[in-house]
Design a protein around this motif. Sequence first.
Motif, PDB file in Angstrom:
ATOM      1  N   ALA A 192      87.724  72.857  39.516  1.00  0.00           N
ATOM      2  CA  ALA A 192      87.364  72.119  38.294  1.00  0.00           C
ATOM      3  C   ALA A 192      87.409  73.030  37.070  1.00  0.00           C
ATOM      4  O   ALA A 192      87.963  72.661  36.028  1.00  0.00           O
ATOM      5  N   ALA A 193      86.840  74.220  37.185  1.00  0.00           N
ATOM      6  CA  ALA A 193      86.805  75.156  36.052  1.00  0.00           C
ATOM      7  C   ALA A 193      88.206  75.591  35.658  1.00  0.00           C
ATOM      8  O   ALA A 193      88.501  75.744  34.461  1.00  0.00           O
ATOM      9  N   GLN A 233      75.938  73.592  32.511  1.00  0.00           N
ATOM     10  CA  GLN A 233      76.458  72.473  33.289  1.00  0.00           C
ATOM     11  C   GLN A 233      77.247  71.480  32.436  1.00  0.00           C
ATOM     12  O   GLN A 233      78.045  70.707  32.961  1.00  0.00           O
ATOM     13  N   SER A 248      79.709  70.873  35.685  1.00  0.00           N
ATOM     14  CA  SER A 248      79.645  71.569  36.966  1.00  0.00           C
ATOM     15  C   SER A 248      78.212  71.950  37.267  1.00  0.00           C
ATOM     16  O   SER A 248      77.425  72.237  36.357  1.00  0.00           O
ATOM     17  N   LYS A 251      85.316  73.374  44.898  1.00  0.00           N
ATOM     18  CA  LYS A 251      85.460  72.350  43.855  1.00  0.00           C
ATOM     19  C   LYS A 251      85.065  72.871  42.474  1.00  0.00           C
ATOM     20  O   LYS A 251      85.658  72.477  41.466  1.00  0.00           O
ATOM     21  N   GLY A 252      84.085  73.771  42.414  1.00  0.00           N
ATOM     22  CA  GLY A 252      83.698  74.341  41.126  1.00  0.00           C
ATOM     23  C   GLY A 252      84.804  75.176  40.529  1.00  0.00           C
ATOM     24  O   GLY A 252      85.122  75.059  39.336  1.00  0.00           O
ATOM     25  N   GLU A 272      82.816  67.650  38.096  1.00  0.00           N
ATOM     26  CA  GLU A 272      82.597  68.052  39.487  1.00  0.00           C
ATOM     27  C   GLU A 272      81.488  67.208  40.094  1.00  0.00           C
ATOM     28  O   GLU A 272      80.409  67.064  39.508  1.00  0.00           O
TER      29      GLU A 272
END
Length: 365
Positions: free
Chosen positions: A54-55, A82, A72, A50-51, A132
């Motif tokens: 998302a990135a 973050q 994140s 997911k990181g 995230e």
Amino acid sequence: MNYNEALNFIISKQSLGIMPGLTRILKLLEKMGNPQKDLKIIHIAGTNGKGTVAATIANTLTEHGYKVGFFSSPWVMDYREQIQINHDFISEAEFAEYVETYKDNDCSEFEFLTAIMYKYFADQKADYAVVECGMGGLEDATNVEASNIAVITSVALDHTAFLGNTIEEIAYQKAGIIKENGTCVLYPNPACDHIFEKVCREKKAKLIKVHDFQSCMQNNMNTVAETLKLLGIHTDIILFDLPARKEKIGNVLLDGGHNADAAKYLKSSLSNETAVIGMMADKDIDAYLSIVAPKCKKIITTTPNNPRAISAEELKKIAEKYCNDVVAIKNPLEAVQQQEITLVCGSFFLARDVRDYLLKSNGLS
């Protein structure tokens, strides 16, 4: 309140532990003027990937000229990483001001951080907020918006004490970010697709299922591509590299993955490694080590700087089931200074402890 004071204050809230539920953060967001209502949110949940997903979404939107907030966790290099807009961390002064202004709350560290993120992105008038989930989805502090594009990545067993003991139970928690009449982009999850299909039917949400190419990397890329198509962006996808996600630093592979599925993904890159491994005690350590440890000729167990960490000695006992040469060195920095280290893995907290040293020792920082 200066930055260090603000950072110490919010980190002190770690003592409250993990606190599922939305009551506290919704109260704080109300005090902030409900900034989440002013944002177009792309919300990503999942166990692994997911990181990166998302990135990559955030990076691609940035490259297409949008002002993009990206949230994140956990952090590896700098606490402020973050909360970013177009790759720039929230400034120390802005972070300190938000903490000072809204410090009177009963939120956990993650809840307070999440509220600050929404307020900052709204104040900066971000075109999109790519968010995230911290853990799960249904009761995760990030799950406070009324509408979004929901993105679900690979789902596996993790955080079972909070999310459930079966894939179906965990999938239901992840599905909690799907909104009424919304849209969900779903990474191939054959073991629990039916859960997301059911939730989408109940919420009258559109479900976009990504074709399964039997490759984590390809499936992540396609999940990003399907999400961006909803925003009118059709482009070739290059996955964005995040720190401690199969990151190569000199001769060392650094990976923060900590569950069996992450271990399977890492395994394809391993052969006869000399590894430093540190893990949290609440993870399925045996499942992780049963996959990674046989690929190691030597393992040095260590204790990451986190109260949830399993001790180096206890981890050594488990690792010895799968590798004949295991030693315990409590201090992570001392552990990675041993000769011929080629792998550091098992926890993002361990990555946080040693990444700076690895970069400097390879002339990269």
